[in-house]
Design a protein around this motif. Sequence first.
Motif, PDB file in Angstrom:
ATOM      1  N   ILE A  48      26.351  42.149  39.279  1.00 54.48           N
ATOM      2  CA  ILE A  48      26.058  41.000  40.162  1.00 54.48           C
ATOM      3  C   ILE A  48      24.760  41.261  40.925  1.00 54.48           C
ATOM      4  CG2 ILE A  48      26.852  39.684  42.165  1.00 54.48           C
ATOM      5  CD1 ILE A  48      29.712  40.054  41.143  1.00 54.48           C
ATOM      6  N   THR A  51      21.831  41.067  38.448  1.00 51.70           N
ATOM      7  CA  THR A  51      21.470  39.691  38.082  1.00 51.70           C
ATOM      8  C   THR A  51      20.644  39.045  39.184  1.00 51.70           C
ATOM      9  OG1 THR A  51      23.544  39.464  36.868  1.00 51.70           O
ATOM     10  CG2 THR A  51      22.376  37.437  37.425  1.00 51.70           C
ATOM     11  N   PHE A  55      16.670  38.216  39.008  1.00 49.97           N
ATOM     12  CA  PHE A  55      16.232  36.821  39.142  1.00 49.97           C
ATOM     13  C   PHE A  55      15.175  36.677  40.243  1.00 49.97           C
ATOM     14  CE2 PHE A  55      16.388  32.307  38.983  1.00 49.97           C
ATOM     15  CZ  PHE A  55      16.342  31.859  40.287  1.00 49.97           C
ATOM     16  N   LEU A  69       6.715  29.700  34.983  1.00 59.28           N
ATOM     17  CA  LEU A  69       7.637  29.890  36.101  1.00 59.28           C
ATOM     18  C   LEU A  69       9.075  29.781  35.614  1.00 59.28           C
ATOM     19  CD1 LEU A  69       7.708  30.115  39.265  1.00 59.28           C
ATOM     20  CD2 LEU A  69       8.061  27.647  39.264  1.00 59.28           C
ATOM     21  N   GLY A  70       9.840  30.803  35.890  1.00 61.31           N
ATOM     22  CA  GLY A  70      11.243  30.825  35.475  1.00 61.31           C
ATOM     23  C   GLY A  70      11.510  31.776  34.317  1.00 61.31           C
ATOM     24  N   LEU A  74      14.403  34.563  34.281  1.00 62.24           N
ATOM     25  CA  LEU A  74      15.471  34.505  33.275  1.00 62.24           C
ATOM     26  C   LEU A  74      15.645  35.860  32.595  1.00 62.24           C
ATOM     27  CD1 LEU A  74      17.406  32.675  31.562  1.00 62.24           C
ATOM     28  CD2 LEU A  74      15.483  32.308  30.019  1.00 62.24           C
TER      29      LEU A  74
ATOM     30  N   LYS B   2      34.128  37.083  37.224  1.00 60.46           N
ATOM     31  CA  LYS B   2      33.357  36.864  38.452  1.00 60.46           C
ATOM     32  C   LYS B   2      31.904  37.292  38.259  1.00 60.46           C
ATOM     33  CE  LYS B   2      33.422  39.059  42.800  1.00 60.46           C
ATOM     34  NZ  LYS B   2      34.158  39.846  43.793  1.00 60.46           N
ATOM     35  N   LYS B   3      31.704  38.346  37.471  1.00 63.53           N
ATOM     36  CA  LYS B   3      30.337  38.860  37.324  1.00 63.53           C
ATOM     37  C   LYS B   3      29.454  37.924  36.509  1.00 63.53           C
ATOM     38  CE  LYS B   3      31.514  41.731  33.333  1.00 63.53           C
ATOM     39  NZ  LYS B   3      31.764  43.074  32.835  1.00 63.53           N
ATOM     40  N   PHE B   4      30.056  36.983  35.752  1.00 64.55           N
ATOM     41  CA  PHE B   4      29.260  36.068  34.940  1.00 64.55           C
ATOM     42  C   PHE B   4      28.722  34.878  35.743  1.00 64.55           C
ATOM     43  CE2 PHE B   4      29.532  37.838  30.793  1.00 64.55           C
ATOM     44  CZ  PHE B   4      30.724  38.539  30.749  1.00 64.55           C
ATOM     45  N   PRO B   6      27.056  34.554  38.732  1.00 59.20           N
ATOM     46  CA  PRO B   6      25.628  34.594  39.121  1.00 59.20           C
ATOM     47  C   PRO B   6      24.706  34.473  37.908  1.00 59.20           C
ATOM     48  CG  PRO B   6      26.843  36.373  40.165  1.00 59.20           C
ATOM     49  CD  PRO B   6      27.757  35.768  39.155  1.00 59.20           C
ATOM     50  N   LEU B   7      25.124  35.062  36.772  1.00 59.24           N
ATOM     51  CA  LEU B   7      24.279  35.009  35.581  1.00 59.24           C
ATOM     52  C   LEU B   7      24.142  33.576  35.078  1.00 59.24           C
ATOM     53  CD1 LEU B   7      22.712  36.745  33.521  1.00 59.24           C
ATOM     54  CD2 LEU B   7      24.764  36.745  32.114  1.00 59.24           C
ATOM     55  N   THR B  10      21.862  31.675  37.653  1.00 58.46           N
ATOM     56  CA  THR B  10      20.443  32.045  37.573  1.00 58.46           C
ATOM     57  C   THR B  10      19.847  31.589  36.247  1.00 58.46           C
ATOM     58  OG1 THR B  10      21.022  34.260  36.781  1.00 58.46           O
ATOM     59  CG2 THR B  10      20.573  34.017  39.143  1.00 58.46           C
ATOM     60  N   THR B  11      20.604  31.621  35.186  1.00 57.83           N
ATOM     61  CA  THR B  11      20.110  31.130  33.895  1.00 57.83           C
ATOM     62  C   THR B  11      19.807  29.643  33.974  1.00 57.83           C
ATOM     63  OG1 THR B  11      21.363  32.812  32.690  1.00 57.83           O
ATOM     64  CG2 THR B  11      20.631  30.900  31.423  1.00 57.83           C
ATOM     65  N   ILE B  13      19.113  27.866  36.672  1.00 57.82           N
ATOM     66  CA  ILE B  13      17.934  27.635  37.525  1.00 57.82           C
ATOM     67  C   ILE B  13      16.650  27.995  36.784  1.00 57.82           C
ATOM     68  CG2 ILE B  13      16.757  28.312  39.661  1.00 57.82           C
ATOM     69  CD1 ILE B  13      19.539  28.824  40.876  1.00 57.82           C
ATOM     70  N   SER B  14      16.677  29.109  36.074  1.00 58.13           N
ATOM     71  CA  SER B  14      15.475  29.556  35.345  1.00 58.13           C
ATOM     72  C   SER B  14      15.055  28.548  34.284  1.00 58.13           C
ATOM     73  CB  SER B  14      15.731  30.906  34.680  1.00 58.13           C
ATOM     74  OG  SER B  14      16.034  31.898  35.627  1.00 58.13           O
ATOM     75  N   ILE B  15      16.034  28.059  33.533  1.00 60.66           N
ATOM     76  CA  ILE B  15      15.714  27.085  32.471  1.00 60.66           C
ATOM     77  C   ILE B  15      15.214  25.780  33.084  1.00 60.66           C
ATOM     78  CG2 ILE B  15      16.715  25.679  30.613  1.00 60.66           C
ATOM     79  CD1 ILE B  15      18.501  28.105  29.960  1.00 60.66           C
ATOM     80  N   LEU B  17      13.531  25.525  35.903  1.00 64.98           N
ATOM     81  CA  LEU B  17      12.159  25.781  36.332  1.00 64.98           C
ATOM     82  C   LEU B  17      11.198  25.770  35.144  1.00 64.98           C
ATOM     83  CD1 LEU B  17      12.717  28.663  38.919  1.00 64.98           C
ATOM     84  CD2 LEU B  17      11.939  26.348  39.423  1.00 64.98           C
ATOM     85  N   LEU B  18      11.621  26.361  34.047  1.00 64.62           N
ATOM     86  CA  LEU B  18      10.775  26.424  32.849  1.00 64.62           C
ATOM     87  C   LEU B  18      10.483  25.035  32.294  1.00 64.62           C
ATOM     88  CD1 LEU B  18      11.976  29.407  30.630  1.00 64.62           C
ATOM     89  CD2 LEU B  18       9.604  28.842  31.221  1.00 64.62           C
ATOM     90  N   ILE B  32       6.888  29.583  46.924  1.00 63.07           N
ATOM     91  CA  ILE B  32       7.285  30.990  46.846  1.00 63.07           C
ATOM     92  C   ILE B  32       6.154  31.874  47.363  1.00 63.07           C
ATOM     93  CG2 ILE B  32       7.903  32.894  45.280  1.00 63.07           C
ATOM     94  CD1 ILE B  32       9.079  30.722  43.407  1.00 63.07           C
TER      95      ILE B  32
END
Lengths: 160, 252
Positions: A48, A51, A55, A69-70, A74, B2-4, B6-7, B10-11, B13-15, B17-18, B32
């Motif tokens: 956690i 990750t 990020f 960006l991103g 990722l 639970k550990k998945f 955040p992944l 964040t995945t 959000i990243s996609i 943004l891309l 930023i």
Amino acid sequence: MKVLRIIVVVLLFIIIQGQIVNYISFKDIKPDLVMIVLVYLSLKYGPIFGTLFGFTIGLVVDSLSPFFLGLGALCKSWIGFSVGTQQGKFFKDNPFTQAALIFVAFVVHDILYLLVYTKLNFDLFFDLFLSQTLFSALYTGVIAPLLIYLAKKIISGDDT
Amino acid sequence: MKKFIPLIITTFISITLLSLDITAKVKTSNFIGRVVFSIYYDVVEIVPRLSNLKAENQRLHKELTKLSYKNTQLKEAQLENIKLRKLLDFKQRTELEMTPAEVIGLDYGRFANSIVIDKGEDEGLSYNDPVVTYQGIVGKIIEALPTKSIVQPLYDRNCRVSVLIQKNRTFGILVWESGENLSLKGIPIYADVRENDLVISSGLGGIFPKGFNVGTVDYVTPEPTGLFLEVSVRPTADFSKLEHVLVITGAK
């Protein structure tokens, strides 16, 4: 207090990366200290943390070049997660283990990054991978044990 | 499980943004940058500067760039005069405003190159402002923070400059692919291009003013297709010794 020490380590590595690394680079081959701190902290604090840290630090680096960006966020979040799931299994004080793990994380990160960055242009992908990634990964792996030792000393001389 | 979580977040959000368009990406990066880099570079710049020497140095650099620019412009005027004799009217060139800046950071990323300078929005700098030295074009601003700016140099795969070969007025697009030289694209096979020909900005594209030195031709070979030339260009700006630059404001 430990959180503060972790922040100090991260800032220190980022400052070294931004201010000093260019002077110890050879053409396009340069070490990635952000990768070292990402792998070290992910192994230490779990998936956690890995990750979220991956990020965040990836997003900060991405902001210097907004066209992608991103993408760094990722890739680094996935590396942080993957490495973090190995918490407790690696990273005793063997510098070869440290170097090997960081080399592998570096290469996997760059494969993911370059596949998107090059838009599946495999000529450019292999050109960048062979000219930059492999040697930069080796370079980073070689200097990693020293920097990890420094990070451990700052974070209360931790042994894990 | 639970550990998945955040992944997954964040995945996502990243996609997201891309997939944003470049304007939204620049705005987000700007946000930023305001949060992170303003503090970072304020911390890094702890060595006190000799302000008198710095001001004098900046004044001299500005003067040198203006003189170099005027020299190129005179040559341009000579060539242009021949064309203009056949025309009935022409536009007058305007004086360019320039802001001196110091380079405080280089090349943070491994695949995307960038330069950080110590001037920003507070000094009137903005997105797409050209950045030069007295030797030639360095790049353009891609993010203007309040007191810092991030410059996309010629050595970035996303940087494109519309140029022309001064001698014969052949237009082309200058890009960087790898190595120390830039590549000039779109030059037809019949063009008379030789080693050491000067390449200058064409003024097309609305970012870089016309007439600034960009590079000199290093070597020329025909492309495998046989339709175009492969022209390798050595930049005139010395990127290995980049300490002070000038930002052109009001050129648009």
